[in-house]
Design an enzyme around this catalytic site. Sequence first.
Site, PDB file in Angstrom:
ATOM      1  N   LYS A 125       0.854  -1.193   0.000  1.00 53.83           N
ATOM      2  CA  LYS A 125       0.000   0.000   0.000  1.00 53.83           C
ATOM      3  C   LYS A 125       0.880   1.230   0.000  1.00 53.83           C
ATOM      4  O   LYS A 125       2.010   1.200   0.486  1.00 53.83           O
ATOM      5  CB  LYS A 125      -0.877   0.016   1.260  1.00 53.83           C
TER       6      LYS A 125
HETATM    7  N1  GLU Z   1      -7.192   0.291  -3.463  1.00 58.09           N
HETATM    8  C1  GLU Z   1      -7.961  -0.875  -3.749  1.00 58.09           C
HETATM    9  C2  GLU Z   1      -8.047  -1.760  -2.518  1.00 58.09           C
HETATM   10  O1  GLU Z   1      -7.872  -1.315  -1.407  1.00 58.09           O
HETATM   11  C3  GLU Z   1      -7.481  -1.603  -4.979  1.00 58.09           C
HETATM   12  C4  GLU Z   1      -6.078  -2.122  -4.917  1.00 58.09           C
HETATM   13  C5  GLU Z   1      -5.571  -2.645  -6.236  1.00 58.09           C
HETATM   14  O2  GLU Z   1      -6.337  -2.748  -7.182  1.00 58.09           O
HETATM   15  O3  GLU Z   1      -4.388  -2.981  -6.287  1.00 58.09           O
HETATM   16  O4  GLU Z   1      -8.370  -2.907  -2.606  1.00 58.09           O
END
Ligand code: GLU
Length: 432
Positions: free
Chosen positions: A121
């Site tokens: 993240k």
């Molecule tokens: N931000 C989204 C999540 O928390 C998508 C993450 C992604 O597609 O890599 O799942």
Amino acid sequence: MSENNGVQMAVTATAEPEHEDLFKIAVQQFHIAADVIELEDDVRGVLSHCERELTVHFPVEMDDGSVQVFSGHRVRHNSGPGPTKGGIRYHQSVTLSEVKALAMWMTWKCAVVGLPFGGAKGGVQVNPKLLSRNELQNLTRRYTADIQPFIGPNKDIPAPDVNTNPQVMAWLMDTYSMNVGYSEPGVTTGKPLVLGGSQGRSEATGRGTVFAVEEAARYIDLDLSSTRTVVQGFGNAGAVAARLMEERNKSSVVAVSDSRGGVYNADGLNLDQVTKHKDRTGSVVGYLEADDVTNEELLELQCDVLIPAALEGQITARNADRIPARIIAEAANGPTTPEADGILYDKGVMLLPDIFANAGGVTVSYFEWVQALQAFPWTLEQVNDRLRQVMQQSFQEVVKKSNEHSVHMRTAALVRAIERVSEFTRVRGIYP
Ligand code: GLU
């Protein structure tokens, strides 16, 4: 420092971090599930830490010629299952602890739905609403350049999250591509279609949440066409989920909200009108055919399906026993605390945890990554069909774990995820 105190500061350097303990919560949830399967200490030690925590401080030239320094992070929790995956958020309250928790949840999320990815993240501490488009682009490009050594189509693949969107991903992809000297669409997902984005990606989180609700409703024998739905958060995930609950299931959406507050009409909201009002004024608040409610009040409104689609820490020991919903589907990451989980379970609420209920986004990100690597686009129908299959099958797997171990759905989803990820840890062994 509030963003409304008249001082137009895009970065709240003195802000109290709101999510100091979020990683502690993530680790607490992990240990609850690890206890259920009596996970051995060695693997427990590995999985309860993040592999890498990168913090960057970088200058951005603002439109008036001044320079502001922003802080950002990119955290990789576990790369056992494959390249790591996870979004980047822009928010004034971003902290390292929050990003670490979100990275850990990405590992579990990918594992719950069976994707060949580990979790990561990113986040920048900024209120992007106070930046011009040009400043936002400068910030995105410089942050990308600073995390560039650690991202890539086979390393770590960012995506949109809170306050980031396909345009931000386009700048990220372009910056990366310029630096490596060739176009690399596989470095990010959630891109605009023209750059190799996937059909259905922008709606995927909300659509996946609704597929999850449909499966849960079938399981508990709830006819969705006679239900009321409340949605907290009217951003990308929440607005799509609200529309699809109405369109696909004929559920009456009685309340929605955004960061400024919510609107409630017991007879059902006209979502087209609410959307128009929000586009015009910047918020759903003040929509005339409804009563204004606070975000706290909204959670306790009479409804059958509650979809928290905003930020963390909304459902706590303080309000959990007053929430009347029969199904809670977490489109947001981390909206419920562990204490609240227990209260809701005792009340018999079917809680669809974030690592399952909002996995539609990363699932279609995976589809996008596959399409980019193969340079072979799928149709919208193929994307949505495969997404539905993934959500249906994962629901069945999680319910099975819940019944097998007599635990609530969050712990069940974690058990499924931890079993899968720990297998990678054991079989791959330790380097050197
Ligand atoms: N931000 C989204 C999540 O928390 C998508 C993450 C992604 O597609 O890599 O799942």
